[in-house]
Design a protein around this motif. Structure first.
Motif, mmCIF file in Angstrom:
data_model
loop_
_atom_site.group_PDB
_atom_site.id
_atom_site.type_symbol
_atom_site.label_atom_id
_atom_site.label_comp_id
_atom_site.label_asym_id
_atom_site.label_seq_id
_atom_site.Cartn_x
_atom_site.Cartn_y
_atom_site.Cartn_z
ATOM 1 N N VAL A 65 13.188 34.547 44.458
ATOM 2 C CA VAL A 65 12.622 35.586 43.598
ATOM 3 C C VAL A 65 11.634 34.977 42.603
ATOM 4 O O VAL A 65 10.564 35.537 42.352
ATOM 5 C CB VAL A 65 13.741 36.367 42.865
ATOM 6 C CG1 VAL A 65 13.181 37.274 41.787
ATOM 7 C CG2 VAL A 65 14.551 37.176 43.866
ATOM 8 N N SER A 66 11.939 33.810 42.048
ATOM 9 C CA SER A 66 11.062 33.202 41.046
ATOM 10 C C SER A 66 9.695 32.801 41.618
ATOM 11 O O SER A 66 8.757 32.573 40.867
ATOM 12 C CB SER A 66 11.741 31.985 40.413
ATOM 13 O OG SER A 66 11.982 31.010 41.404
ATOM 14 N N ASP A 67 9.571 32.724 42.956
ATOM 15 C CA ASP A 67 8.295 32.355 43.590
ATOM 16 C C ASP A 67 7.344 33.544 43.742
ATOM 17 O O ASP A 67 6.193 33.361 44.118
ATOM 18 C CB ASP A 67 8.539 31.768 44.993
ATOM 19 C CG ASP A 67 9.370 30.497 44.954
ATOM 20 O OD1 ASP A 67 9.357 29.811 43.918
ATOM 21 O OD2 ASP A 67 10.037 30.207 45.964
ATOM 22 N N ASP A 70 18.459 36.738 43.125
ATOM 23 C CA ASP A 70 19.092 35.563 43.716
ATOM 24 C C ASP A 70 19.365 34.571 42.585
ATOM 25 O O ASP A 70 19.327 34.959 41.411
ATOM 26 C CB ASP A 70 18.224 34.960 44.842
ATOM 27 C CG ASP A 70 16.866 34.462 44.365
ATOM 28 O OD1 ASP A 70 16.662 34.322 43.133
ATOM 29 O OD2 ASP A 70 16.010 34.204 45.216
ATOM 30 N N GLU A 71 19.610 33.321 42.936
ATOM 31 C CA GLU A 71 19.981 32.354 41.906
ATOM 32 C C GLU A 71 18.819 31.944 41.006
ATOM 33 O O GLU A 71 19.013 31.209 40.042
ATOM 34 C CB GLU A 71 20.639 31.120 42.542
ATOM 35 C CG GLU A 71 19.720 30.279 43.408
ATOM 36 C CD GLU A 71 19.668 30.722 44.860
ATOM 37 O OE1 GLU A 71 19.286 29.899 45.706
ATOM 38 O OE2 GLU A 71 19.982 31.886 45.165
ATOM 39 N N THR A 72 17.584 32.433 41.294
ATOM 40 C CA THR A 72 16.428 32.064 40.469
ATOM 41 C C THR A 72 15.952 33.189 39.561
ATOM 42 O O THR A 72 15.169 32.954 38.651
ATOM 43 C CB THR A 72 15.247 31.613 41.350
ATOM 44 O OG1 THR A 72 14.792 32.729 42.126
ATOM 45 C CG2 THR A 72 15.643 30.474 42.267
ATOM 46 N N GLY A 73 16.364 34.428 39.823
ATOM 47 C CA GLY A 73 15.917 35.540 38.985
ATOM 48 C C GLY A 73 16.136 36.883 39.640
ATOM 49 O O GLY A 73 16.739 36.981 40.710
ATOM 50 N N THR A 74 15.630 37.932 38.968
ATOM 51 C CA THR A 74 15.765 39.301 39.469
ATOM 52 C C THR A 74 14.411 39.995 39.463
ATOM 53 O O THR A 74 13.481 39.546 38.782
ATOM 54 C CB THR A 74 16.750 40.122 38.606
ATOM 55 O OG1 THR A 74 16.267 40.149 37.259
ATOM 56 C CG2 THR A 74 18.155 39.561 38.651
ATOM 57 N N ILE A 75 14.314 41.089 40.219
ATOM 58 C CA ILE A 75 13.110 41.900 40.268
ATOM 59 C C ILE A 75 13.519 43.308 40.695
ATOM 60 O O ILE A 75 14.551 43.486 41.353
ATOM 61 C CB ILE A 75 12.062 41.301 41.242
ATOM 62 C CG1 ILE A 75 10.701 42.008 41.093
ATOM 63 C CG2 ILE A 75 12.558 41.341 42.680
ATOM 64 C CD1 ILE A 75 9.556 41.269 41.780
#
Length: 152
Positions: A31-33, A76-81
């Motif tokens: 998600v962070s990408d 996921d483990e990197t963020g939300t959207i």
């Protein structure tokens, strides 16, 4: 004998060019990408919640067509959207389920990013993921501004 081998090889390559292109292995992103104006994303996410924002039925030549839109917080483990689910997609995006989203695109809505899947993409429910969602990095809360560059 070598002419026969060349002939077979030539025939094989001709058959390959007529065949459908081979399926590529999906490249999973986090998600962070995700960035504005990008598409073709494949990711595994958990659905945190889903809120119906539009539900209406309309009669099109005596067939009742439902139009449903839900905004789902996914991550996921990197963020939300925020993910915009439309019609049949709404049924798949149940809270606490894990889904694989294929060929997703980033839409901009009021200056913030939303993930969406159109007719070229796909959503499938999969086994529960083992990761813990990082809920303090919501990419949909970042506001973007369209800046036009004027060259002199």
């Amino acid at each position: 004998m070598s002419s026969t081998t060349t002939n077979k090889a030539g025939t094989a390559s001709a058959q390959q060019s007529n065949a459908k292109p081979g399926l590529r292995k999906p490249v999973f992103v986090k998600v962070s990408d995700l960035k504005p104006g990008t598409s073709g994303h494949t990711l595994v996410v958990k659905v945190i919640n889903a809120t119906t924002v539009l539900q209406k039925g309309r009669s099109v030549s005596q067939h009742l067509r439902q139009s449903r839109i839900s905004e789902c917080l996914i991550g996921d483990e990197t963020g939300t959207i925020l993910f915009t689910a439309r019609n049949e997609q709404v049924d798949l995006m149940k809270p606490d389920s894990t889904v694989i989203i294929r060929n997703a695109k980033i839409d901009m809505f009021k200056g913030s990013m939303r993930l969406a899947v159109d007719k070229w993409g796909r959503i499938e429910v999969t086994e529960p993921a083992k990761f813990v969602v990082k809920d303090n990095n919501n990419l949909s809360l970042v506001e973007y501004e369209l800046v036009s560059v004027v060259e002199e």
